[in-house]
Enzyme design. Structure first.
Site, PDB file in Angstrom:
ATOM      1  N   CYS A 131     -11.035 -67.352  61.875  1.00 53.30           N
ATOM      2  CA  CYS A 131      -9.772 -67.075  61.597  1.00 53.30           C
ATOM      3  C   CYS A 131      -8.983 -67.450  62.999  1.00 53.30           C
ATOM      4  O   CYS A 131      -9.537 -67.599  64.159  1.00 53.30           O
ATOM      5  CB  CYS A 131      -9.847 -65.386  61.544  1.00 53.30           C
ATOM      6  SG  CYS A 131      -7.996 -64.627  61.678  1.00 53.30           S
ATOM      7  N   HIS A 222       3.223 -76.014  60.899  1.00 58.21           N
ATOM      8  CA  HIS A 222       4.092 -75.591  59.434  1.00 58.21           C
ATOM      9  C   HIS A 222       5.187 -74.573  59.741  1.00 58.21           C
ATOM     10  O   HIS A 222       5.372 -73.631  58.927  1.00 58.21           O
ATOM     11  CB  HIS A 222       2.836 -75.112  58.335  1.00 58.21           C
ATOM     12  CG  HIS A 222       1.985 -74.035  58.781  1.00 58.21           C
ATOM     13  ND1 HIS A 222       0.753 -74.431  59.655  1.00 58.21           N
ATOM     14  CD2 HIS A 222       2.003 -72.775  58.532  1.00 58.21           C
ATOM     15  CE1 HIS A 222       0.063 -73.306  59.657  1.00 58.21           C
ATOM     16  NE2 HIS A 222       0.677 -72.422  59.287  1.00 58.21           N
ATOM     17  N   ASP A 224       5.172 -71.851  62.055  1.00 59.02           N
ATOM     18  CA  ASP A 224       5.018 -70.287  62.519  1.00 59.02           C
ATOM     19  C   ASP A 224       4.333 -70.393  63.876  1.00 59.02           C
ATOM     20  O   ASP A 224       3.992 -69.331  64.132  1.00 59.02           O
ATOM     21  CB  ASP A 224       4.060 -69.654  61.468  1.00 59.02           C
ATOM     22  CG  ASP A 224       2.899 -70.248  61.285  1.00 59.02           C
ATOM     23  OD1 ASP A 224       2.311 -71.088  61.957  1.00 59.02           O
ATOM     24  OD2 ASP A 224       2.052 -69.665  60.577  1.00 59.02           O
ATOM     25  N   ASP A 229      -5.345 -76.921  62.199  1.00 60.28           N
ATOM     26  CA  ASP A 229      -6.095 -77.909  63.117  1.00 60.28           C
ATOM     27  C   ASP A 229      -7.011 -78.886  62.388  1.00 60.28           C
ATOM     28  O   ASP A 229      -7.972 -79.569  62.866  1.00 60.28           O
ATOM     29  CB  ASP A 229      -6.817 -77.506  63.966  1.00 60.28           C
ATOM     30  CG  ASP A 229      -7.898 -76.150  63.772  1.00 60.28           C
ATOM     31  OD1 ASP A 229      -8.126 -76.234  62.584  1.00 60.28           O
ATOM     32  OD2 ASP A 229      -8.367 -75.600  64.554  1.00 60.28           O
ATOM     33  N   GLY A 230      -6.789 -78.931  60.886  1.00 61.16           N
ATOM     34  CA  GLY A 230      -7.628 -79.907  60.234  1.00 61.16           C
ATOM     35  C   GLY A 230      -8.943 -79.075  59.635  1.00 61.16           C
ATOM     36  O   GLY A 230      -9.059 -78.130  59.793  1.00 61.16           O
ATOM     37  N   HIS A 247      -1.478 -67.557  55.438  1.00 64.24           N
ATOM     38  CA  HIS A 247      -1.942 -68.844  55.366  1.00 64.24           C
ATOM     39  C   HIS A 247      -3.147 -69.333  55.159  1.00 64.24           C
ATOM     40  O   HIS A 247      -3.871 -69.085  56.073  1.00 64.24           O
ATOM     41  CB  HIS A 247      -1.039 -69.646  56.335  1.00 64.24           C
ATOM     42  CG  HIS A 247       0.539 -69.649  56.226  1.00 64.24           C
ATOM     43  ND1 HIS A 247       1.150 -69.812  57.497  1.00 64.24           N
ATOM     44  CD2 HIS A 247       1.047 -69.152  55.188  1.00 64.24           C
ATOM     45  CE1 HIS A 247       2.531 -69.501  57.305  1.00 64.24           C
ATOM     46  NE2 HIS A 247       2.662 -69.198  55.889  1.00 64.24           N
ATOM     47  N   GLU A 272      -7.890 -61.499  55.895  1.00 66.71           N
ATOM     48  CA  GLU A 272      -6.553 -61.846  56.517  1.00 66.71           C
ATOM     49  C   GLU A 272      -5.678 -60.714  55.964  1.00 66.71           C
ATOM     50  O   GLU A 272      -4.743 -60.386  56.340  1.00 66.71           O
ATOM     51  CB  GLU A 272      -5.919 -63.288  55.798  1.00 66.71           C
ATOM     52  CG  GLU A 272      -6.689 -64.425  56.399  1.00 66.71           C
ATOM     53  CD  GLU A 272      -6.886 -64.671  57.850  1.00 66.71           C
ATOM     54  OE1 GLU A 272      -5.968 -63.781  58.497  1.00 66.71           O
ATOM     55  OE2 GLU A 272      -7.797 -65.282  58.217  1.00 66.71           O
ATOM     56  N   HIS A 281      -9.465 -58.161  64.963  1.00 66.68           N
ATOM     57  CA  HIS A 281     -10.824 -58.448  64.820  1.00 66.68           C
ATOM     58  C   HIS A 281     -11.802 -57.249  65.133  1.00 66.68           C
ATOM     59  O   HIS A 281     -11.357 -56.578  66.099  1.00 66.68           O
ATOM     60  CB  HIS A 281     -11.157 -59.471  65.485  1.00 66.68           C
ATOM     61  CG  HIS A 281     -10.499 -60.757  64.900  1.00 66.68           C
ATOM     62  ND1 HIS A 281     -10.233 -62.070  65.505  1.00 66.68           N
ATOM     63  CD2 HIS A 281     -10.041 -61.001  63.551  1.00 66.68           C
ATOM     64  CE1 HIS A 281      -9.812 -62.744  64.771  1.00 66.68           C
ATOM     65  NE2 HIS A 281      -9.621 -62.450  63.559  1.00 66.68           N
TER      66      HIS A 281
END
Length: 315
Positions: A131, A222, A224, A229-230, A247, A272, A281
């Site tokens: 996450c 995007h 925020d 990171d792909g 997201h 999420e 967490h």
């Protein structure tokens, strides 16, 4: 001649019978499809630089240490900001005492030996997909009056943000191009949290704009302040109440269920949504609020998650 003809036929049979059914599970939003299907086995992770640093320790100067500092800062273990215009940043690749303490803090959080050295088990944990929300902030809030905290590891966000009293019915909405086949597993995740909390009810909003909780696929930067990171690395992120933003990273391979080298939409939704409701967490590996995930594995709510949400909302 018959045996020669059989070989191509056998290859086609294998492709149709075994390979294509697996690939058919992998799904990307049409407008965000990458050039090829991502795979944990073939696609480099943005965290892979850590593998070359295994064994690094205090007192060493090694290329990549500044990236290690950025990694630990990103996830809440170090107060560090790379500044290329600062002359003192020439020493960024020094493994100093502050970095050693940050590594120890990470190791304690993930139940590893607190050596302060970037040893094998530490690197193995660090490179796992996860996450995007930090594991730690400056302060963590606990409900100290709850005796469950003697055996529990759930955490709340700093300041204990939560939905206002009386706001028990929350609506959720999907972005206009959210894949329809992924909507039911996300809806199931909301139902599971409703049952666990014994407090919230969830329903789909009539419009995305009017929803309390907004769910979309995004990629890269995007808007925020938490860019993706792909493939690999960060899988998804969401924000504490009452932001309502959730997201998924569109560059990762998403599926329904347990499929090798791909990630279960519902498992990440459960995690999420916990953030959307106010859970940080957990330090308990079996909890859905544990910060990292393994491809090909599904996961559900744990007693630690249930205790946390009920403690947060006082039931």
């Amino acid at each position: 001649m018959a045996s020669i003809l059989f070989l191509p036929f056998a290859c086609v049979f294998f492709l149709v019978s075994f390979v294509l059914p697996v690939l058919s599970h992998l799904h990307y939003p049409d407008h965000l499809k990458p050039n090829g299907l991502s795979s944990n086995n073939t696609t480099p992770s943005p965290f892979d630089f850590l593998k070359a640093m295994q064994g690094c320790r205090k007192g060493e100067k090694l290329k990549g240490v500044r990236d290690l500092k950025l990694y630990l800062a990103r996830f809440g273990y170090l107060n560090y900001q790379k500044n290329p215009n600062n002359v003192t940043d020439l020493e960024e690749d020094n493994f100093d005492e502050e970095l050693e303490e940050a590594v120890k803090s990470y190791q304690v959080y993930y139940h590893l030996n607190a050596t302060g050295t970037l040893d094998g088990p530490t690197v193995s944990q660090m490179v796992m997909p996860r996450c995007g929300f930090p594991d730690k902030e400056t302060h963590h809030s606990h409900n100290t009056n709850n005796p469950l905290h003697t055996v529990s590891h759930y955490r709340f966000f700093p300041g204990t943000p939560k939905w206002p009293r009386g706001k028990k019915q929350l609506t959720y909405g999907f972005g206009s191009r959210f894949p329809t086949r992924f909507m039911p597993p996300v809806a199931r995740a909301f139902t599971k949290w409703a049952t666990a909390s014994q407090y919230f009810t969830f329903s789909r909003a009539t419009t995305y704009q009017g929803a309390d909780l907004k769910i979309t696929f995004q990629r890269g930067s995007h808007g925020d302040s938490r860019p993706f990171d792909g493939p690999g690395g960060v899988l998804a992120h969401a924000f504490a109440p009452t932001n309502g933003i959730f997201h998924y990273d569109a560059d990762d391979p998403w599926v329904v269920g347990a499929v090798p080298n791909a990630f279960d939409v519902e498992t990440l939704a459960l995690h999420e949504i916990g953030h959307l409701l106010g859970l940080d967490h957990s330090e308990f590996q079996n909890a859905i609020m544990w910060g990292s995930f393994t491809a090909g594995v599904t996961k559900g709510l744990n007693s630690d998650d249930i205790q946390g949400i009920r403690a947060l909302y006082g039931n």
